[in-house]
Write a protein that holds these residues in place. Structure first.
Motif, short mmCIF file in Angstrom:
data_model
loop_
_atom_site.label_atom_id
_atom_site.label_comp_id
_atom_site.label_asym_id
_atom_site.label_seq_id
_atom_site.Cartn_x
_atom_site.Cartn_y
_atom_site.Cartn_z
N ALA A 97 0.84 -1.21 0.00
CA ALA A 97 0.00 0.00 0.00
C ALA A 97 0.87 1.25 0.00
O ALA A 97 0.62 2.19 -0.77
N VAL A 136 2.23 1.77 -3.43
CA VAL A 136 1.23 2.32 -4.37
C VAL A 136 1.12 3.82 -4.17
O VAL A 136 1.22 4.61 -5.12
N THR A 148 3.82 2.08 -10.02
CA THR A 148 2.50 2.05 -9.39
C THR A 148 1.72 0.82 -9.83
O THR A 148 1.17 0.07 -9.04
N PHE A 149 1.70 0.62 -11.15
CA PHE A 149 0.96 -0.52 -11.69
C PHE A 149 1.52 -1.83 -11.12
O PHE A 149 0.78 -2.74 -10.78
N VAL A 167 0.36 -2.43 -7.67
CA VAL A 167 -1.06 -2.82 -7.70
C VAL A 167 -1.19 -4.31 -7.98
O VAL A 167 -2.08 -4.98 -7.46
N LEU A 198 -1.17 -5.95 -4.84
CA LEU A 198 -2.48 -5.82 -4.19
C LEU A 198 -3.45 -6.89 -4.70
O LEU A 198 -4.18 -7.52 -3.94
N PHE A 199 -3.46 -7.07 -6.02
CA PHE A 199 -4.40 -8.03 -6.62
C PHE A 199 -4.12 -9.44 -6.13
O PHE A 199 -5.04 -10.22 -5.88
N GLN A 205 -3.02 -7.27 -15.29
CA GLN A 205 -2.48 -5.97 -14.92
C GLN A 205 -1.02 -5.87 -15.33
O GLN A 205 -0.59 -4.87 -15.92
#
Lengths: 170, 686, 117
Positions: free
Chosen positions: A13, A16, A39-40, A43, A46-47, A59
Motif C-alpha cells: 500500500a 502504491v 504504481t501498476f 497494484v 495488491l491483486f 495488470q
C-alpha cells in the motif's frame, strides 16, 4: 503468517501511494512515467493479496507491459520533455477539491454498513470459488458477460483504428 | 295540441333557411340569389303557421305545456347541477312567436322589393332568417342560459344588419354603437344569471333547478329569494331590458340603428330586438312582482318610472326631428316606454297587448317610410310633401298606421294604450305620476306622427333627394344648420326622383299590416263576446298563464269609459293641433321654435345625451382616464416585467458565458466540486 | 489483518492523487497518466469489493458454488472491463496528444482553449 500478510500489505500500500505521488510530483516526465509503471506493479501485488491471480497477470501484461511503454513512447515523441511537468493555475483549488473528495470517501467507507463475506474456511463453497479464480472467471465471463466481451472487442478495434487515424500523417 | 317536435320546427325552419342560404346559395349560387328570398319567406311562413297552431294549443290552458327539459350536461358528482335545454311554451311565448314570425314574414316579403338589386341580397336574407330564429329561440327558451345565448345572438344579428352596408362608416359606427350600448345592459342580465348560478344550493334544497325559468318563477313566489336580493335581481334583469329595449339612459343606439336597411329597422323596432327587452321583463315578471296583491315593489317602481320617463322624453324629441325614420325611432322608444310603464304598474297583460299591437303598426310605419324613400330618395321630410297623389297605397296604409299609433278610437293602438293608462291610473301613487307622463306622451305621439303624415304626404312636393343634394352643395342653411346629406342620399347622387307607387311586393305586406293595425286590438282583446272570439281572451290567457302566480284584479277588464274618453280626446287634440300647424298653417313652425330657442335646441340635440356620452363618458372617463391609465400600466408595468425577464436572461447568460473558458480542467474542477456537494448533501440530510 | 476498509481507503487515496494530477497539471501526458491512476484506484475498489462484499444471494445460499461464483466474481469481471476501457482510452488519448503536438508544437492543456464561448 497473518502478521506477515499485514506487513506485506502495508508495504504494498505504501508503495502504491508513494509511487503515484511521485508520478504527480516529479519534474522529469520520463521518470514520472517510470513511476507510473511502478504504481501498476505494486497494484499487481495488491491483486495477489486480494486472491485475483488472473487480474494480477492481466495488470502486469497490459499496464506494466503495454500502457507504460506506450506512455514512455509518447513522452519521448513530444520534444518538450525537459520543460518539465509544471502545474497550472488550478493547483490549490485542485488540491482542496481532491482532499475534500478523499475526506468524503473515507467518511463514506467508514460509516457504511457493509455486509461482508464469511472468512475463507477451507472446504467452504466460498473457498472453492476463490481457490481457482482464473478458471472461474473464465466461466463467468463467457457465460454471463459474453455480450460485454464482444462489445469490448469492438471497442478495442475502434480504439486502434481511431488511434491510427489520429496519428496518421496527412 | 302541438307536439314538441313541431314546436322545435318553429325554431329550426329559419335556422335551416339561414344555413342553406349561408352555406349553399351564397357561396355557390349567388347568381340565383332570388332563391334565398323565397327560401327565407317559405321558412318563416312555415314558422308562422306552426306558431299560430302553438298559440291555439296554449289558449285556455292555465299552465305552460309540460314538455320536459332535455339534459344538456351536468356538473358535479352527487348533487349534480344540470343544464338543460327545452321549450317553455305558455301564452306569452306563443303570442311572441306569432308576433315575431308574422311581422318577420311581412318584412321579408317587403324586402324582396326593397332590397332588389342589392349586392348583398343573399347575405341579407340569411341574416334576417338568423335574426328571426334567434328571437324565436329567445322566447321559447326554458333555461336562463339558453335564453342568454339567444339574447346575445339577437344582439349579434342586429349588429350585422345595422351594419349591413358596412362600406359606409356611419353604418359601421351605428352597428358598433348598438352592440356596445346593449352590452352594457347585458352585463346586468349576466350578473343576475350568475346570482342564480351561485345560489343553486338554495334552489336544490327546495327541489328546484336555479337555471330553469319555471323554477325561478316558483322560487320567487315561494319567497325562496330574499326581498333585497330579489330587488337587485330584478334590477339586473331590467338592466338587460333597458339595453335591448332602448330605455333611458341606454336608448341612444336605437335612432342610430336607422343606418341599416329600412326593413331591418321595421323588424328591429317591431318584433325582434327591442321586443326582447319587454319580453324579458314579462318573462321574469314574478321576480319583479312576487306577490301581485302587495302593490308595486321597488323594482316595479323603477321599471314604471324608467318607462314613463322614456315614453315622455322620446316623444318630446320626436316632435322636432326632420328625418322620418328618426321620428319613428323615437316613437318606438316612446312606445317601448309605455310597455315598460305597463309592466311597472303590474299590467302584465296590457304591456304584452301593446307589444302585440305596436308590432303591427310600427312595422307598417317603417315599411311605409321605406316606400316613401323608394320614391323620394331621402328620409328628410323637409324635402318631401304631396306624396299622397303619387303613392295612394302607401298613403292610406301609412295613415291607418298613424291613426293606430296616435290612439285614434277603435284602432289597435287605442285599445292597448288605453288599457295601459287605465292600469297606471288605477294603481295610484307612482302610477299616477307615470299616468301623467303617459298621457302627455300620448298627446305628443298623436301630434308628431301626424306632423309626419302632413309633411310627407300633404302639401306640395319639395324636390326630394335631388333638391337636397343641390342644397347641400350650395350650403343652404335650414333650421339653424347647414344641410348635410347622408351616405344613403349620397349613393343616389345623379339619379332623378321618379315619383310613383312602390312595387306590389312592397305594397302587399303594408296592406296586410294595415289591416292588422286597424283590427288587431279589437280582435285580440274585445270588450265583449264576439261569438267565436271570447271577450278579453288575450288578457285572460296571459294572466292565466301565470296562474296561480298572478291574480290581478280585473280593474281594467272593461276599459273604463272615462279614462278612455280622456285618452281619445288627448289623441284627437294632438291630431288636430298638427293639422292646424302643418296643414292649415295656423302658426309658423319657425315662430314656435323662435319662441323657445333653448328648448328647441335641447330637443333637437336630443337632450345632449349623445354628446354627454361621447364627450364626457367615452372621451373623458374612458379614453383619457381609464384607457390612458391602462396604456401606461401596460407599457410600463406589464411590458416592464416582460422586458425584465429578457434583460435578466440576457445578462445572466452573458455572465455565465464567462465560465466557459475552454479550460477542460476548470470544468473537471467544477464537476468534482459538484460531486462533493452532492455527497455532502446526502451526508447532512440523507 | 487488512480488510475491506483498508483497500477502499487506499483506492480513494490513489483516485484522489490521480484527480489532483489531472486537474492541476499542464502537460497533457501527465494528465493522461493521472487519469490512469484514477482508473487504477477504481479497479482496486472493484476487486476488493469482489473479495469482501457478500451479496444477499450468497448469504442465503452459503453452499451453492454456482450462485457464489456468479455473484462474487462480478467485481473481478468489472475490473477486467475497466482495464480494457483504460487500454482503449490510453491508445486514443496518446494518439490525440501526438496529433495535437504535431499541429501546435505544444502539449500544454491550458493552450487548447478553442472551445470557449
Amino acid at each position: 503468517m497473518p502478521a506477515f500478510e499485514v506487513i506485506v500489505w502495508y508495504n504494498v500500500a505504501a508503495g502504491v501511494v508513494l509511487a503515484s505521488l511521485m508520478v504527480i510530483h516529479l519534474k522529469d516526465l520520463f521518470k514520472a512515467a517510470l513511476f507510473l509503471a511502478l504504481t501498476f506493479l505494486t497494484v499487481v501485488g495488491l491483486f495477489i493479496l486480494l486472491r485475483a491471480e488472473f487480474l494480477a497477470v492481466v495488470q502486469l501484461l497490459i499496464y506494466v507491459g503495454a500502457i507504460s511503454i506506450l506512455v514512455i513512447f509518447a513522452v519521448m515523441l513530444t520534444r518538450d520533455v525537459h520543460e518539465g511537468n509544471p502545474f497550472n493555475r488550478l493547483r490549490m483549488p485542485a488540491m482542496t477539491v481532491s482532499s475534500l473528495l478523499l475526506a468524503t470517501i473515507v467518511y463514506a467507507v467508514a460509516s457504511a454498513n457493509w455486509t461482508k463475506l464469511p472468512e475463507l474456511t477451507s472446504g467452504s463453497a466460498i473457498h472453492k470459488v476463490f481457490g481457482d479464480t482464473t478458471a472461474n472467471l473464465g466461466t463467468v465471463l463467457l457465460n454471463d458477460y459474453a455480450l460485454a466481451i464482444e462489445i469490448s472487442a469492438v471497442l478495442l478495434v475502434s480504439a486502434i483504428i481511431g488511434a491510427i487515424v489520429l496519428v496518421k500523417e496527412r | 295540441m302541438i307536439s314538441e317536435s313541431a314546436a322545435w320546427a318553429i325554431f329550426f325552419l329559419p335556422i335551416a333557411s339561414f344555413l342553406i342560404i349561408g352555406l349553399v346559395v351564397r357561396p355557390f349560387f349567388n347568381r340565383f340569389s332570388k332563391i334565398s328570398a323565397y327560401l327565407a319567406i317559405l321558412a318563416i311562413g312555415g314558422s308562422l303557421v306552426l306558431s299560430s297552431y302553438a298559440l291555439k294549443s296554449v289558449l285556455g290552458h292555465e299552465e305552460a305545456i309540460g314538455w320536459a327539459a332535455h339534459e344538456w350536461f351536468s356538473l358535479g358528482g352527487g348533487e349534480a347541477f344540470t343544464f338543460s335545454i327545452g321549450i317553455y311554451m305558455d301564452s306569452l311565448t306563443a303570442i311572441m312567436l306569432v308576433v315575431a314570425t308574422s311581422v318577420s314574414l311581412m318584412v321579408q316579403i317587403y324586402s324582396m322589393g326593397y332590397m332588389k338589386d342589392d349586392a348583398g341580397y343573399a347575405r341579407y336574407f340569411a341574416i334576417m332568417s338568423l335574426f328571426t330564429a334567434s328571437m324565436i329561440g329567445l322566447v321559447m327558451a326554458r333555461n336562463i342560459v339558453q335564453l342568454f345565448v339567444f339574447w346575445e345572438l339577437v344582439g349579434v344579428c342586429s349588429y350585422l344588419l345595422i351594419g349591413f352596408w358596412y362600406q359606409r362608416p356611419s353604418a359601421a359606427a351605428a352597428a358598433k354603437k348598438a352592440f356596445i350600448v346593449t352590452r352594457i345592459g347585458d352585463f346586468g342580465l349576466l350578473l343576475a344569471i350568475l346570482y342564480f348560478f351561485f345560489n343553486q344550493d338554495t334552489f336544490a334544497a327546495a327541489g328546484l333547478n336555479s337555471l330553469e325559468i319555471p323554477d325561478i318563477h316558483q322560487a320567487a313566489v315561494m319567497g325562496l329569494i330574499g326581498t333585497v336580493a330579489l330587488a337587485w335581481l330584478a334590477g339586473g334583469i331590467f338592466a338587460g331590458a333597458i339595453g335591448k329595449s332602448a330605455q333611458v339612459p341606454l336608448h341612444t343606439w336605437l335612432p342610430d340603428a336607422m343606418e341599416g336597411p329600412t326593413p331591418v329597422s321595421a323588424l328591429i323596432h317591431a318584433a325582434t330586438m327591442v321586443a326582447a327587452g319587454v319580453f324579458l321583463v314579462a318573462r321574469f315578471f314574478p321576480v319583479f312582482s312576487p306577490d301581485p296583491h302587495a302593490g308595486m315593489t321597488a323594482a316595479m317602481t323603477l321599471v314604471a318610472l324608467v318607462g314613463g320617463i322614456t315614453a315622455f322624453g322620446a316623444a318630446t324629441i320626436g316632435l322636432v326631428m326632420h328625418d322620418i325614420k328618426r321620428v319613428l325611432a323615437y316613437s318606438t322608444i316612446s312606445q317601448l316606454g309605455f310597455m315598460m310603464l305597463a309592466l311597472g304598474v303590474g299590467a302584465y297583460d296590457a304591456a304584452i297587448f301593446h307589444l302585440f299591437t305596436h308590432a303591427f303598426f310600427k312595422a307598417l310605419l317603417f315599411l311605409g317610410s321605406g316606400s316613401v324613400n323608394h320614391a323620394a330618395g331621402t328620409f328628410d321630410m323637409r324635402y318631401m310633401g304631396g306624396l299622397r297623389k303619387h303613392m295612394p297605397w302607401t298613403y292610406v296604409t301609412f295613415l291607418l298606421g298613424s291613426l293606430s299609433l296616435a290612439g285614434f278610437p277603435f284602432f289597435a293602438g287605442w285599445w292597448s294604450k288605453d288599457e295601459i293608462l287605465a292600469h297606471a291610473f288605477n294603481q295610484g301613487g307612482v302610477g299616477l305620476v307615470v299616468y301623467g307622463l303617459g298621457i302627455v306622451a300620448a298627446f305628443m305621439t298623436a301630434f308628431y306622427i301626424f306632423r309626419v303624415v302632413h309633411l310627407t304626404f300633404h302639401g306640395e312636393f319639395r324636390g326630394g333627394v335631388e333638391k337636397k343634394i343641390a342644397d347641400a352643395s350650395a350650403g343652404v342653411v335650414r333650421d339653424g344648420a347647414v344641410v348635410t346629406i347622408t351616405a344613403d342620399e349620397e349613393s343616389k347622387r345623379g339619379e332623378h326622383v321618379h315619383l310613383g307607387e312602390s312595387p306590389v311586393t312592397m305594397v302587399l305586406p303594408m296592406a296586410l299590416l294595415a289591416v292588422a293595425a286597424v283590427v288587431a286590438g279589437f280582435i285580440a282583446n274585445p270588450p265583449f263576446d264576439l261569438g267565436v272570439i271570447q271577450a278579453h281572451w288575450f288578457s285572460h290567457n296571459l294572466v292565466m298563464a301565470q296562474e296561480p302566480l298572478l291574480h290581478f284584479e280585473e280593474k281594467a277588464a272593461g276599459i273604463e269609459v272615462g279614462l278612455a274618453t280622456v285618452a281619445s280626446i288627448v289623441a284627437l287634440a294632438g291630431i288636430l293641433l298638427s293639422y292646424w300647424i302643418y296643414q292649415a298653417k295656423g302658426i309658423s313652425t319657425d315662430r314656435i321654435a323662435g319662441a323657445f330657442p333653448g328648448l328647441y335646441r335641447l330637443l333637437y340635440r336630443k337632450y345632449y345625451i349623445d354628446e354627454l356620452y361621447e364627450g364626457g363618458l367615452v372621451n373623458r372617463v374612458f379614453y383619457r382616464g381609464l384607457a390612458f391609465f391602462a396604456a401606461g400600466f401596460d407599457s410600463r408595468f406589464v411590458d416592464g416585467i416582460v422586458n425584465m425577464f429578457g434583460w435578466t436572461s440576457r445578462n445572466l447568460g452573458r455572465a455565465m458565458a464567462q465560465a466557459q473558458t475552454g479550460q477542460v480542467q476548470v470544468y473537471g474542477l467544477g464537476l468534482s466540486a459538484g460531486i462533493i456537494l452532492i455527497v455532502a448533501a446526502f451526508i447532512v440530510w440523507g | 489483518m487488512p480488510g475491506l476498509e483498508h483497500y477502499l481507503v487506499l483506492s480513494g487515496i490513489v483516485f484522489c492523487i490521480g484527480l489532483y494530477g489531472a486537474l492541476s497539471k499542464r502537460n497533457m501526458i501527465t494528465v493522461l497518466m493521472s487519469v490512469e491512476l484514477m482508473f487504477t484506484g477504481v479497479t482496486i475498489a472493484a476487486v476488493s469489493m469482489s473479495r469482501y462484499i457478500a451479496p444477499a444471494v450468497v448469504l442465503a445460499n452459503p453452499n451453492d458454488t454456482g450462485i457464489i461464483l456468479n455473484s462474487v466474481l462480478t467485481g473481478q469481471a468489472f475490473a477486467l472491463f475497466i482495464i480494457t476501457v483504460a487500454a482503449a482510452e490510453v491508445a486514443v488519448g496518446l494518439a490525440i496528444v501526438i496529433a495535437a503536438y504535431r499541429i501546435r508544437k505544444s502539449v500544454d492543456v491550458t493552450e487548447l482553449s478553442e472551445m470557449r464561448y
